[in-house]
Design a protein around this motif. Structure first.
Motif, mmCIF file in Angstrom:
data_model
loop_
_atom_site.group_PDB
_atom_site.id
_atom_site.type_symbol
_atom_site.label_atom_id
_atom_site.label_comp_id
_atom_site.label_asym_id
_atom_site.label_seq_id
_atom_site.Cartn_x
_atom_site.Cartn_y
_atom_site.Cartn_z
ATOM 1 N N TYR A 1 -13.552 72.440 16.072
ATOM 2 C CA TYR A 1 -13.967 72.212 17.899
ATOM 3 C C TYR A 1 -13.595 71.286 18.216
ATOM 4 N N TRP A 2 -12.991 70.772 19.816
ATOM 5 C CA TRP A 2 -12.823 69.908 19.940
ATOM 6 C C TRP A 2 -13.609 68.486 20.569
ATOM 7 N N ARG A 3 -13.597 67.513 19.056
ATOM 8 C CA ARG A 3 -14.820 66.710 19.493
ATOM 9 C C ARG A 3 -14.632 65.500 19.598
ATOM 10 N N PHE A 4 -15.566 65.185 20.879
ATOM 11 C CA PHE A 4 -15.362 64.484 21.336
ATOM 12 C C PHE A 4 -16.935 62.914 22.297
ATOM 13 N N CYS A 5 -16.576 61.490 22.281
ATOM 14 C CA CYS A 5 -18.055 61.268 21.972
ATOM 15 C C CYS A 5 -17.756 60.139 23.972
ATOM 16 N N VAL A 6 -18.347 59.651 24.284
ATOM 17 C CA VAL A 6 -18.219 58.707 25.317
ATOM 18 C C VAL A 6 -18.940 57.151 25.060
ATOM 19 N N VAL A 7 -18.280 56.158 25.034
ATOM 20 C CA VAL A 7 -18.424 55.225 24.493
ATOM 21 C C VAL A 7 -18.992 54.120 25.749
ATOM 22 N N ARG A 8 -19.834 52.952 25.898
ATOM 23 C CA ARG A 8 -19.824 51.654 26.862
ATOM 24 C C ARG A 8 -19.903 50.582 26.350
ATOM 25 N N ASP A 9 -19.685 50.055 26.728
ATOM 26 C CA ASP A 9 -19.356 48.777 27.094
ATOM 27 C C ASP A 9 -20.478 48.080 26.242
ATOM 28 N N PRO A 10 -20.897 47.129 25.398
ATOM 29 C CA PRO A 10 -22.081 46.812 25.037
ATOM 30 C C PRO A 10 -22.901 46.045 25.838
ATOM 31 N N ILE A 11 -22.840 44.683 26.075
ATOM 32 C CA ILE A 11 -23.255 44.916 27.253
ATOM 33 C C ILE A 11 -23.670 45.179 28.082
ATOM 34 N N LYS A 12 -23.409 45.776 28.664
ATOM 35 C CA LYS A 12 -23.982 46.822 30.038
ATOM 36 C C LYS A 12 -24.832 48.076 29.598
ATOM 37 N N ARG A 13 -24.569 48.230 28.309
ATOM 38 C CA ARG A 13 -25.544 49.269 27.998
ATOM 39 C C ARG A 13 -26.488 49.112 27.656
ATOM 40 N N LEU A 14 -26.728 47.877 27.639
ATOM 41 C CA LEU A 14 -27.534 46.783 26.409
ATOM 42 C C LEU A 14 -29.148 46.367 27.458
ATOM 43 N N LEU A 15 -27.815 45.646 28.888
ATOM 44 C CA LEU A 15 -28.772 46.074 29.874
ATOM 45 C C LEU A 15 -29.563 46.524 30.553
ATOM 46 N N SER A 16 -28.206 47.839 30.598
ATOM 47 C CA SER A 16 -29.563 49.025 31.474
ATOM 48 C C SER A 16 -30.284 49.193 30.536
ATOM 49 N N VAL A 17 -30.843 49.040 29.616
ATOM 50 C CA VAL A 17 -32.338 49.824 28.655
ATOM 51 C C VAL A 17 -33.017 48.796 30.055
ATOM 52 N N TYR A 18 -32.762 48.212 30.211
ATOM 53 C CA TYR A 18 -34.309 47.166 31.237
ATOM 54 C C TYR A 18 -34.483 47.719 32.196
ATOM 55 N N THR A 19 -32.780 47.092 33.144
ATOM 56 C CA THR A 19 -33.346 48.073 34.582
ATOM 57 C C THR A 19 -33.305 49.669 34.898
ATOM 58 N N ASN A 20 -33.305 50.243 33.817
ATOM 59 C CA ASN A 20 -33.241 51.836 33.990
ATOM 60 C C ASN A 20 -34.223 51.672 33.224
ATOM 61 N N ARG A 21 -34.626 51.985 31.896
ATOM 62 C CA ARG A 21 -35.902 52.182 31.131
ATOM 63 C C ARG A 21 -37.269 51.570 31.490
ATOM 64 N N VAL A 22 -37.100 50.201 32.045
ATOM 65 C CA VAL A 22 -38.000 49.501 32.220
ATOM 66 C C VAL A 22 -38.594 49.417 33.118
ATOM 67 N N LEU A 23 -37.212 49.107 34.363
ATOM 68 C CA LEU A 23 -37.915 49.273 35.814
ATOM 69 C C LEU A 23 -37.641 49.438 35.787
ATOM 70 N N GLN A 24 -37.111 51.531 36.318
ATOM 71 C CA GLN A 24 -36.794 52.671 37.385
ATOM 72 C C GLN A 24 -38.095 53.022 36.232
ATOM 73 N N PHE A 25 -37.597 53.883 35.186
ATOM 74 C CA PHE A 25 -39.165 54.405 34.177
ATOM 75 C C PHE A 25 -39.887 53.965 34.109
ATOM 76 N N GLY A 26 -39.794 52.592 34.111
ATOM 77 C CA GLY A 26 -41.843 51.537 33.892
ATOM 78 C C GLY A 26 -42.394 52.528 32.704
ATOM 79 N N ASP A 27 -41.064 51.756 31.635
ATOM 80 C CA ASP A 27 -41.498 53.172 30.044
ATOM 81 C C ASP A 27 -42.327 51.623 29.046
ATOM 82 N N LEU A 28 -42.839 50.668 29.768
ATOM 83 C CA LEU A 28 -43.108 49.364 29.171
ATOM 84 C C LEU A 28 -45.004 49.685 30.182
#
Length: 235
Positions: free
Chosen positions: A67-94
């Motif tokens: 198969y044509w295999r692919f993935c997508v990666v992200r700048d580690p700082i931006k990815r980690l910071l988005s855990v807070y802005t998206n999962r904590v602030l936006q979705f209220g996971d905590l």
């Protein structure tokens, strides 16, 4: 679990907080085996229900060698910071964490609505308290494997337009790549205290080492906690 579109021999490994909602939607609209709901019933969760994200399993991945295999990666700082802005602030996971709400004895006493510094200085505790936080804040290789050379193409999140173009060529269909699940609040590494950066530095150094072909680590060398830490702004 490999996300495979058998009709077009595409195989994708999803990395949380790296454009996976957008990619899953694009693939689902290409996949003739997927029964899409009416547009009025489509939500962000539709794509994750169709294609759940799972950790990398070498023996499963090897099954898609033709198969044509692919993935997508992200700048580690931006990815980690988005855990807070998206999962904590936006979705209220905590706020919704039963473990934090009930005050489990084995969990240190941490706020359910933490500031960015409180969150990242206690990240390991919050990963224990909320599985969704852990899912989005663990190492990239757990989802895409240790050998990125095993893919036909590795894209950066900045290159989702190129991914859409390549999928169009491979499938001979028009492919849109809308940006989904973007954070409503912006957060920069410059917004964090030096102690916070020291707390997440080991994780980030490991991530930048893994993705060194794609991203340069913008953090300077570690200095004594009492010293000011030089930080280059992340654009």
């Amino acid at each position: 679990m490999v996300i495979a579109v058998d009709a077009h021999k595409l195989a994708y490994m999803a990395l949380p907080k790296a454009g996976c909602s957008s990619v899953k939607e694009a693939l689902a609209r290409l996949d003739p085996s997927v029964n899409l709901p009416a547009e009025k019933d489509v939500t962000l969760y539709t794509w994750h229900d169709i294609y759940p994200t799972a950790r990398f399993r070498p023996h499963r991945f090897e099954e898609f060698g033709d198969y044509w295999r692919f993935c997508v990666v992200r700048d580690p700082i931006k990815r980690l910071l988005s855990v807070y802005t998206n999962r904590v602030l936006q979705f209220g996971d905590l706020r919704n964490s039963i473990k934090l709400r009930d005050g489990r004895d084995w969990l240190p006493n941490v706020p359910r609505e933490p500031s960015p510094d409180e969150f990242f200085q206690n990240l390991e505790v919050y990963k224990q308290a909320a599985s969704s936080v852990k899912h989005h804040a663990i190492e990239a290789w757990l989802f895409v494997g240790r050998d990125l050379n095993a893919y036909n193409k590795v894209y950066k999140t900045e290159d989702l337009g190129r991914l859409a173009y390549d999928l169009s060529l491979l499938t001979r269909q028009h492919v849109d790549m809308p940006r989904r699940n973007t954070s409503e609040t912006k957060l920069s590494i410059d917004d964090l205290d030096g102690k916070t950066i020291d707390a997440i530095r080991p994780f980030l150094e490991g991530e930048y080492d893994f993705l060194s072909e794609f991203y340069e680590n913008p953090l300077g060398p570690r200095r004594h906690a009492s010293c000011a830490m030089p930080i280059r702004r992340v654009s």
